[in-house]
Write a protein that holds these residues in place. Sequence first.
Motif, short mmCIF file in Angstrom:
data_model
loop_
_atom_site.label_atom_id
_atom_site.label_comp_id
_atom_site.label_asym_id
_atom_site.label_seq_id
_atom_site.Cartn_x
_atom_site.Cartn_y
_atom_site.Cartn_z
N VAL A 95 127.05 51.91 24.81
CA VAL A 95 127.72 53.39 25.13
C VAL A 95 128.32 53.68 26.29
O VAL A 95 128.20 54.95 26.78
N LYS A 99 123.95 62.08 17.93
CA LYS A 99 124.08 61.30 19.02
C LYS A 99 125.61 60.53 19.00
O LYS A 99 126.10 60.47 20.04
N PHE A 100 126.00 60.32 17.89
CA PHE A 100 127.39 59.62 18.02
C PHE A 100 128.56 60.23 17.29
O PHE A 100 129.63 59.90 17.27
N PRO A 128 129.03 64.47 20.59
CA PRO A 128 130.37 64.10 21.49
C PRO A 128 131.68 64.85 21.08
O PRO A 128 132.55 65.53 21.63
N LEU A 164 128.15 61.11 24.58
CA LEU A 164 127.44 60.55 23.60
C LEU A 164 125.90 61.08 23.81
O LEU A 164 125.69 61.43 24.98
N GLY A 183 133.38 58.38 15.72
CA GLY A 183 132.62 59.39 14.83
C GLY A 183 133.14 59.27 13.46
O GLY A 183 132.55 59.57 12.44
#
Length: 335
Positions: free
Chosen positions: A141, A291-292, A296, A302, A202
């Motif tokens: 990450v 989160k992903f 973002p 992230l 994403g």
Amino acid sequence: MKVLTQAQLNGWLDGLARERMLVAPVDVDGKLLYRQVNGSDGISWGFERTVMSPKTWTFPATEPILTIEQGEESTIQPAAALAPTVVFGVRPCDARGALAIDALFLDKDPSDGRYAQHRDATRLIGLACPQMWETCFCTVVGGAPNGTQGLDVLLTEIDGGYAVQAITTEGDALVAGMPGDERDPVLPEPKLTQDLPVLHSGGEWTARFGELYWERLGDRCLGCRICTFVCPACRCFDVRDEVVSRQPGRQVFERLRAWDACTVPAYRRIAGGHNPRPTQFSRLRNRFYCKFVYYPEDFGPLGCVGCGRCIDACPVGIDILEVIAAVEQMAEGAE
Ligand code: SF4
Ligand code: SF4
């Protein structure tokens, strides 16, 4: 670069604790937690990762943010001023967690006043990880075991002591009086875990939103919130008023902010009782998509820094790294 011995570092920390609140990893009944210390005595050295992240010092689990007095005349008192604080022994992933939270509370207008006070009052001194531990995946990450993002100072253990890198101007000021020698040692390269999954974009996640995989995974989730509470990057909260005292004509309330978690039904419930995330799998799926994908997109960073705490803590073995790997496999299967 400053280089100092363990004894010099201990002496410096003893002095720091006389000037400011010093917080460091401490063994509390077998659990490693960030706690106030009076100096170097009691600090746990050579640790891997604390059970709770240092987030507990900049975004406490429960905190009064106002006191409201209702009577003939009503008054509102802001929360007490915060003592200057140094959190020592912050792992690089956790410092990036603080930056992730800043993106919501500080970098957007209006900023969150109480959180800003915490961040203004708190300096972070990091300890580089010599390796990635069993469930760590910071490199997946965008982080690194010796990363400096979010830290004021980074210490790296070397033969016979520590190398000190001041990262920010506040860090420069903090280490100005530090004992030690000026030299440039070769810093050890941390040992990285290989063969970790690749975090897909994403867009790839969005394309997998309707997969049965999420229902199967969510079937196990208890909605216990532990994954959120141990996370250095989760920042959702709830606000409630608690009665402190009640007399005829006069009531005092404390307005509390407390961590909340998107894995519980009440989190998303709206007026009238409707819940747009009515199933446990949809709530757990949201945790990963937040989160992903969503965080973002909306705020920049992230919402995960790869600390691995939620992997260790989940009572039913839900593993975020396996989720990243599953999305990778689904994306590759579609190619
Ligand atoms: S690994 Fe889990 S606990 Fe750690 S930052 Fe990512 S989501 Fe949060
Ligand atoms: S994923 Fe695991 S830790 Fe998180 S709420 Fe579900 S059961 Fe609890």
